[in-house]
Design a protein around this motif. Structure first.
Motif, PDB file in Angstrom:
ATOM      1  N   VAL A  67      15.645  27.709  78.808  1.00 39.84           N
ATOM      2  CA  VAL A  67      16.243  28.807  79.570  1.00 39.84           C
ATOM      3  C   VAL A  67      17.163  29.596  78.639  1.00 39.84           C
ATOM      4  O   VAL A  67      18.061  29.035  78.012  1.00 39.84           O
ATOM      5  CB  VAL A  67      17.040  28.271  80.784  1.00 39.84           C
ATOM      6  CG1 VAL A  67      17.816  29.378  81.465  1.00 39.84           C
ATOM      7  CG2 VAL A  67      16.109  27.588  81.766  1.00 39.84           C
ATOM      8  N   PRO A  68      16.928  30.911  78.536  1.00 38.04           N
ATOM      9  CA  PRO A  68      17.782  31.712  77.657  1.00 38.04           C
ATOM     10  C   PRO A  68      19.188  31.844  78.242  1.00 38.04           C
ATOM     11  O   PRO A  68      19.379  31.805  79.462  1.00 38.04           O
ATOM     12  CB  PRO A  68      17.075  33.073  77.619  1.00 38.04           C
ATOM     13  CG  PRO A  68      16.275  33.123  78.873  1.00 38.04           C
ATOM     14  CD  PRO A  68      15.909  31.707  79.202  1.00 38.04           C
ATOM     15  N   ASP A  69      20.164  31.996  77.351  1.00 36.29           N
ATOM     16  CA  ASP A  69      21.525  32.183  77.831  1.00 36.29           C
ATOM     17  C   ASP A  69      21.694  33.598  78.390  1.00 36.29           C
ATOM     18  O   ASP A  69      20.814  34.455  78.249  1.00 36.29           O
ATOM     19  CB  ASP A  69      22.540  31.898  76.726  1.00 36.29           C
ATOM     20  CG  ASP A  69      22.374  32.793  75.502  1.00 36.29           C
ATOM     21  OD1 ASP A  69      21.842  33.914  75.631  1.00 36.29           O
ATOM     22  OD2 ASP A  69      22.788  32.379  74.409  1.00 36.29           O
ATOM     23  N   GLU A  70      22.819  33.854  79.039  1.00 35.73           N
ATOM     24  CA  GLU A  70      23.039  35.140  79.704  1.00 35.73           C
ATOM     25  C   GLU A  70      23.017  36.299  78.716  1.00 35.73           C
ATOM     26  O   GLU A  70      22.530  37.385  79.045  1.00 35.73           O
ATOM     27  CB  GLU A  70      24.352  35.109  80.475  1.00 35.73           C
ATOM     28  CG  GLU A  70      24.297  34.225  81.700  1.00 35.73           C
ATOM     29  CD  GLU A  70      25.607  34.199  82.467  1.00 35.73           C
ATOM     30  OE1 GLU A  70      26.392  35.172  82.370  1.00 35.73           O
ATOM     31  OE2 GLU A  70      25.835  33.211  83.179  1.00 35.73           O
ATOM     32  N   ALA A  71      23.534  36.096  77.515  1.00 33.76           N
ATOM     33  CA  ALA A  71      23.541  37.164  76.510  1.00 33.76           C
ATOM     34  C   ALA A  71      22.118  37.555  76.113  1.00 33.76           C
ATOM     35  O   ALA A  71      21.817  38.743  75.955  1.00 33.76           O
ATOM     36  CB  ALA A  71      24.336  36.722  75.280  1.00 33.76           C
ATOM     37  N   GLN A  76      17.738  41.634  76.754  1.00 38.50           N
ATOM     38  CA  GLN A  76      16.334  41.925  77.012  1.00 38.50           C
ATOM     39  C   GLN A  76      16.126  42.915  78.145  1.00 38.50           C
ATOM     40  O   GLN A  76      15.007  43.334  78.391  1.00 38.50           O
ATOM     41  CB  GLN A  76      15.588  40.625  77.336  1.00 38.50           C
ATOM     42  CG  GLN A  76      15.491  39.695  76.163  1.00 38.50           C
ATOM     43  CD  GLN A  76      14.812  38.386  76.522  1.00 38.50           C
ATOM     44  OE1 GLN A  76      14.725  38.003  77.677  1.00 38.50           O
ATOM     45  NE2 GLN A  76      14.346  37.690  75.514  1.00 38.50           N
ATOM     46  N   GLU A  77      17.171  43.263  78.860  1.00 31.11           N
ATOM     47  CA  GLU A  77      17.022  44.208  79.965  1.00 31.11           C
ATOM     48  C   GLU A  77      16.564  45.552  79.413  1.00 31.11           C
ATOM     49  O   GLU A  77      17.189  46.106  78.514  1.00 31.11           O
ATOM     50  CB  GLU A  77      18.341  44.375  80.728  1.00 31.11           C
ATOM     51  CG  GLU A  77      18.746  43.137  81.504  1.00 31.11           C
ATOM     52  CD  GLU A  77      17.743  42.748  82.573  1.00 31.11           C
ATOM     53  OE1 GLU A  77      17.234  43.623  83.290  1.00 31.11           O
ATOM     54  OE2 GLU A  77      17.464  41.540  82.684  1.00 31.11           O
ATOM     55  N   PRO A  78      15.478  46.072  79.934  1.00 29.83           N
ATOM     56  CA  PRO A  78      14.967  47.346  79.418  1.00 29.83           C
ATOM     57  C   PRO A  78      15.852  48.514  79.829  1.00 29.83           C
ATOM     58  O   PRO A  78      16.236  48.633  80.985  1.00 29.83           O
ATOM     59  CB  PRO A  78      13.579  47.456  80.048  1.00 29.83           C
ATOM     60  CG  PRO A  78      13.628  46.582  81.253  1.00 29.83           C
ATOM     61  CD  PRO A  78      14.642  45.514  80.974  1.00 29.83           C
ATOM     62  N   ILE A  79      16.208  49.325  78.854  1.00 27.22           N
ATOM     63  CA  ILE A  79      16.962  50.542  79.145  1.00 27.22           C
ATOM     64  C   ILE A  79      16.005  51.565  79.740  1.00 27.22           C
ATOM     65  O   ILE A  79      16.281  52.174  80.758  1.00 27.22           O
ATOM     66  CB  ILE A  79      17.638  51.088  77.869  1.00 27.22           C
ATOM     67  CG1 ILE A  79      18.658  50.050  77.384  1.00 27.22           C
ATOM     68  CG2 ILE A  79      18.279  52.435  78.109  1.00 27.22           C
ATOM     69  CD1 ILE A  79      19.183  50.274  76.007  1.00 27.22           C
TER      70      ILE A  79
END
Length: 191
Positions: A67-71, A76-79
């Motif tokens: 599981v990736p960390d919050e950072a 990775q959130e697409p702009i």
């Protein structure tokens, strides 16, 4: 009563993951885990009632570590959602999964072992279903191109690419793997 702490349990499970990756499910014994963890003989048997419990909890531990960390998630959130961004996300995902080589190989061993152990199969089935549902929901909320079926097809295709990379790394070189990821995204998503 033996004092059990979460850190020691995690260390033993991490050792079990390494044993699974190196020796396979048949090599996973309490003695092998103790040796890999560098703890006194008998330690693992104080934390796990039996080998089935060790197998099942090892599977859960692999997923905890994947599981990736919050950072990482935030980065990775697409702009601006696009197939290029989607390709980048898939490439990053493969990199993250293959960097935990022993974990992925341990999961393959656990999947094979689950064909003989219903409790392990139930744990892995529940976890994989939850991961797929999370990935589909996250994808739909992100606005990236493609639908739920696209996400599932990419999961299936890229999982096998990861298996090739970890088990037979000379089949495709790095450039060809990147090209295959790009083409999988392009052909499945349709952009």
């Amino acid at each position: 009563m033996v004092r059990r702490n979460d850190q020691r349990r995690s260390e033993l499970l991490d050792a079990a993951i390494e044993v699974l990756a190196q020796e396979g499910a048949r090599g996973l014994t309490f003695r092998a885990v103790d040796k890999e963890a560098g703890v006194p003989a008998g330690t693992a048997s104080n934390y796990f009632a039996n080998r089935d419990q060790l197998l099942t909890q090892s599977g859960s531990r692999v997923y905890e570590r994947l599981v990736p960390d919050e950072a990482t998630v935030a980065a990775q959130e697409p702009i601006a959602p696009s197939s290029e961004k989607f390709h980048g996300l898939m490439t990053d995902l493969i990199g993250r999964l293959t960097s935990f080589r022993s974990g992925y190989l341990a999961l393959l061993e656990l999947r094979l072992e689950s064909t003989r152990r219903p409790e392990l199969r139930a744990v892995l089935t529940e976890r994989v279903r939850a991961d797929i549902a999370y990935n589909v929901a996250h994808h739909e909320q992100s606005g990236l191109p493609g639908d739920a079926t696209s996400v599932k097809l990419l999961i299936l295709a890229l999982n096998w690419l990861i298996v090739e990379q970890l088990t037979l790394p000379e089949v495709f070189d790095e450039e060809e793997r990147r090209h295959l990821v790009s083409e999988a995204v392009r052909r499945i998503v349709g952009e």
